[in-house]
Design a protein around this motif. Sequence first.
Motif, PDB file in Angstrom:
ATOM      1  N   THR A 186       3.583 -53.535 -10.455  1.00 40.92           N
ATOM      2  CA  THR A 186       3.387 -54.468  -9.122  1.00 40.92           C
ATOM      3  C   THR A 186       1.935 -54.767  -8.869  1.00 40.92           C
ATOM      4  OG1 THR A 186       5.656 -53.100  -7.999  1.00 40.92           O
ATOM      5  CG2 THR A 186       4.129 -54.475  -6.685  1.00 40.92           C
ATOM      6  N   HIS A 187       1.159 -54.353  -9.505  1.00 43.82           N
ATOM      7  CA  HIS A 187      -0.145 -54.488  -9.202  1.00 43.82           C
ATOM      8  C   HIS A 187      -0.967 -55.198 -10.521  1.00 43.82           C
ATOM      9  CE1 HIS A 187      -0.293 -52.486  -5.009  1.00 43.82           C
ATOM     10  NE2 HIS A 187       0.633 -51.689  -5.746  1.00 43.82           N
ATOM     11  N   SER A 188       0.027 -55.547 -11.357  1.00 40.96           N
ATOM     12  CA  SER A 188      -0.560 -55.907 -12.766  1.00 40.96           C
ATOM     13  C   SER A 188      -1.730 -57.058 -12.608  1.00 40.96           C
ATOM     14  CB  SER A 188       0.527 -56.397 -13.487  1.00 40.96           C
ATOM     15  OG  SER A 188       1.186 -57.360 -13.114  1.00 40.96           O
ATOM     16  N   ASN A 189      -1.490 -57.912 -11.538  1.00 35.86           N
ATOM     17  CA  ASN A 189      -2.601 -59.119 -11.396  1.00 35.86           C
ATOM     18  C   ASN A 189      -3.838 -58.286 -10.916  1.00 35.86           C
ATOM     19  OD1 ASN A 189      -0.764 -61.003 -12.386  1.00 35.86           O
ATOM     20  ND2 ASN A 189      -0.110 -61.676 -10.303  1.00 35.86           N
ATOM     21  N   GLU A 190      -3.716 -57.719 -10.083  1.00 31.80           N
ATOM     22  CA  GLU A 190      -4.878 -57.039  -9.325  1.00 31.80           C
ATOM     23  C   GLU A 190      -5.623 -56.359 -10.527  1.00 31.80           C
ATOM     24  OE1 GLU A 190      -6.470 -53.540  -6.162  1.00 31.80           O
ATOM     25  OE2 GLU A 190      -4.418 -54.324  -6.031  1.00 31.80           O
ATOM     26  N   PRO A 220     -18.951 -40.456 -20.071  1.00 29.53           N
ATOM     27  CA  PRO A 220     -19.186 -40.695 -18.560  1.00 29.53           C
ATOM     28  C   PRO A 220     -18.129 -40.164 -17.902  1.00 29.53           C
ATOM     29  CG  PRO A 220     -19.955 -42.396 -19.960  1.00 29.53           C
ATOM     30  CD  PRO A 220     -19.170 -41.579 -20.880  1.00 29.53           C
ATOM     31  N   VAL A 221     -18.116 -40.248 -16.262  1.00 23.44           N
ATOM     32  CA  VAL A 221     -17.243 -39.747 -15.454  1.00 23.44           C
ATOM     33  C   VAL A 221     -16.309 -41.071 -15.431  1.00 23.44           C
ATOM     34  CG1 VAL A 221     -16.511 -39.412 -13.262  1.00 23.44           C
ATOM     35  CG2 VAL A 221     -18.417 -37.788 -14.273  1.00 23.44           C
ATOM     36  N   PRO A 222     -14.932 -41.196 -15.305  1.00 20.42           N
ATOM     37  CA  PRO A 222     -14.424 -42.296 -15.143  1.00 20.42           C
ATOM     38  C   PRO A 222     -14.468 -43.146 -14.051  1.00 20.42           C
ATOM     39  CG  PRO A 222     -12.863 -40.522 -16.062  1.00 20.42           C
ATOM     40  CD  PRO A 222     -13.937 -39.813 -15.646  1.00 20.42           C
ATOM     41  N   VAL A 223     -14.480 -44.478 -14.310  1.00 20.73           N
ATOM     42  CA  VAL A 223     -14.559 -45.384 -12.906  1.00 20.73           C
ATOM     43  C   VAL A 223     -13.166 -45.025 -12.504  1.00 20.73           C
ATOM     44  CG1 VAL A 223     -14.684 -47.597 -12.492  1.00 20.73           C
ATOM     45  CG2 VAL A 223     -16.157 -46.698 -14.099  1.00 20.73           C
ATOM     46  N   ARG A 224     -12.863 -45.362 -11.224  1.00 20.86           N
ATOM     47  CA  ARG A 224     -11.510 -45.028 -10.688  1.00 20.86           C
ATOM     48  C   ARG A 224     -11.302 -46.364  -9.894  1.00 20.86           C
ATOM     49  NH1 ARG A 224     -10.624 -40.086 -11.933  1.00 20.86           N
ATOM     50  NH2 ARG A 224     -12.521 -38.671 -11.964  1.00 20.86           N
ATOM     51  N   LEU A 225     -10.211 -46.816 -10.599  1.00 20.83           N
ATOM     52  CA  LEU A 225      -9.410 -48.026  -9.606  1.00 20.83           C
ATOM     53  C   LEU A 225      -8.372 -47.743  -8.435  1.00 20.83           C
ATOM     54  CD1 LEU A 225      -8.918 -50.289 -12.540  1.00 20.83           C
ATOM     55  CD2 LEU A 225     -11.191 -49.794 -11.312  1.00 20.83           C
ATOM     56  N   MET A 226      -7.980 -46.438  -8.526  1.00 17.93           N
ATOM     57  CA  MET A 226      -6.994 -46.271  -7.559  1.00 17.93           C
ATOM     58  C   MET A 226      -6.034 -46.775  -7.025  1.00 17.93           C
ATOM     59  SD  MET A 226     -10.036 -44.025  -4.905  1.00 17.93           S
ATOM     60  CE  MET A 226     -11.016 -45.807  -4.703  1.00 17.93           C
ATOM     61  N   LEU A 227      -5.401 -47.397  -8.159  1.00 20.12           N
ATOM     62  CA  LEU A 227      -3.968 -48.310  -8.009  1.00 20.12           C
ATOM     63  C   LEU A 227      -2.944 -47.098  -7.851  1.00 20.12           C
ATOM     64  CD1 LEU A 227      -4.487 -51.266 -10.214  1.00 20.12           C
ATOM     65  CD2 LEU A 227      -4.615 -50.899  -7.869  1.00 20.12           C
ATOM     66  N   PRO A 228      -1.557 -47.436  -7.379  1.00 11.09           N
ATOM     67  CA  PRO A 228      -0.601 -46.578  -6.978  1.00 11.09           C
ATOM     68  C   PRO A 228      -0.047 -46.111  -8.323  1.00 11.09           C
ATOM     69  CG  PRO A 228      -0.038 -48.747  -6.150  1.00 11.09           C
ATOM     70  CD  PRO A 228      -1.378 -48.862  -6.657  1.00 11.09           C
ATOM     71  N   ASP A 229      -0.041 -44.903  -8.592  1.00  6.09           N
ATOM     72  CA  ASP A 229       0.602 -44.156  -9.764  1.00  6.09           C
ATOM     73  C   ASP A 229       2.265 -44.342  -9.674  1.00  6.09           C
ATOM     74  OD1 ASP A 229       1.376 -42.584 -12.107  1.00  6.09           O
ATOM     75  OD2 ASP A 229       0.917 -40.625 -11.179  1.00  6.09           O
ATOM     76  N   GLY A 230       2.721 -44.845 -10.840  1.00  8.52           N
ATOM     77  CA  GLY A 230       4.208 -45.147 -10.805  1.00  8.52           C
ATOM     78  C   GLY A 230       4.590 -46.531 -10.411  1.00  8.52           C
ATOM     79  N   ASP A 231       3.489 -47.170 -10.152  1.00  8.52           N
ATOM     80  CA  ASP A 231       3.700 -48.616  -9.439  1.00  8.52           C
ATOM     81  C   ASP A 231       2.832 -49.666 -10.366  1.00  8.52           C
ATOM     82  OD1 ASP A 231       5.255 -50.438  -8.211  1.00  8.52           O
ATOM     83  OD2 ASP A 231       4.066 -50.486  -6.438  1.00  8.52           O
ATOM     84  N   ILE A 232       2.153 -49.558 -11.304  1.00  5.39           N
ATOM     85  CA  ILE A 232       1.166 -50.254 -11.866  1.00  5.39           C
ATOM     86  C   ILE A 232       1.785 -51.955 -12.111  1.00  5.39           C
ATOM     87  CG2 ILE A 232      -0.666 -50.600 -13.565  1.00  5.39           C
ATOM     88  CD1 ILE A 232      -0.847 -47.707 -14.159  1.00  5.39           C
TER      89      ILE A 232
END
Length: 252
Positions: A123-127, A109-121
């Motif tokens: 910082t967004h680990s809880n999300e 299947p085509v990936p589901v995209r979460l669109m979090l910022p590359d290089g800064d995951i």
Amino acid sequence: MVNSKLFAQKPVDDGGTPESVWQQWQRPFPELDLSSCKRLVIVAPHPDDEILGLGGTALMATRSGIDVQIVSVTDGGASHPGSPTLTRAELEQRRRVESVRAAEELGTPVPVRLMLPDGDIRTHSNELAERLHEILAEAPDGTWCASTWRGDGHPDHEATGTAAAKACADTGARLIEYPVWTWHWATPEHPSVPWDRLHTITLPDDVRQAKTSAVQQFTTQILPLSDHPADQPILPPHALTRLLRTYETVFV
């Protein structure tokens, strides 16, 4: 399990541990048994990690009737900072197209995209953990979540693995972790790697060929964008050789 310093000490251009060294290492590892897996969610920090790490496994799982879902955490726009050829937005668009083509090569299947910022995951680990929780909470018994290893060295890979581990702990999904950059900075019997947890998945010839074809779709990563130093490949041939073996690996 943070190994980012070890990764930073071995720039990709320096070659890392040659594949010949890994091939000479004779330590045996058990084969992963997928028979209890009913649904496989593969979490990739960047478009291409799912193919590089577990593309062959994804194809074999699909063929055996396992429901496979790919989750792309970022769109990979930070792979070429300073590029005079592509803006970050343009690179993200290219990488999304590449990942669709790679999925078509594998029949996944085509990936589901979460669109979090590359290089800064990180910082967004809880999300990320919350969003993976939502995906896994809907899953039936027998759901496995495969994420990049929490000690892989690349900060985004480690942060993704940590978030996936939390989501699995909260939902009861089984966590397995796949290394990508470990093969670059580590050496056989390296003390920072839990070798006792490593399992392999042997890839038949046709599966390996399909994986190779899928990897070839990621032209922004394996070919130079231009002759400019900032446009050089992220995955030069010596790196690809370590990831296109006759088997794939996971920590369980």
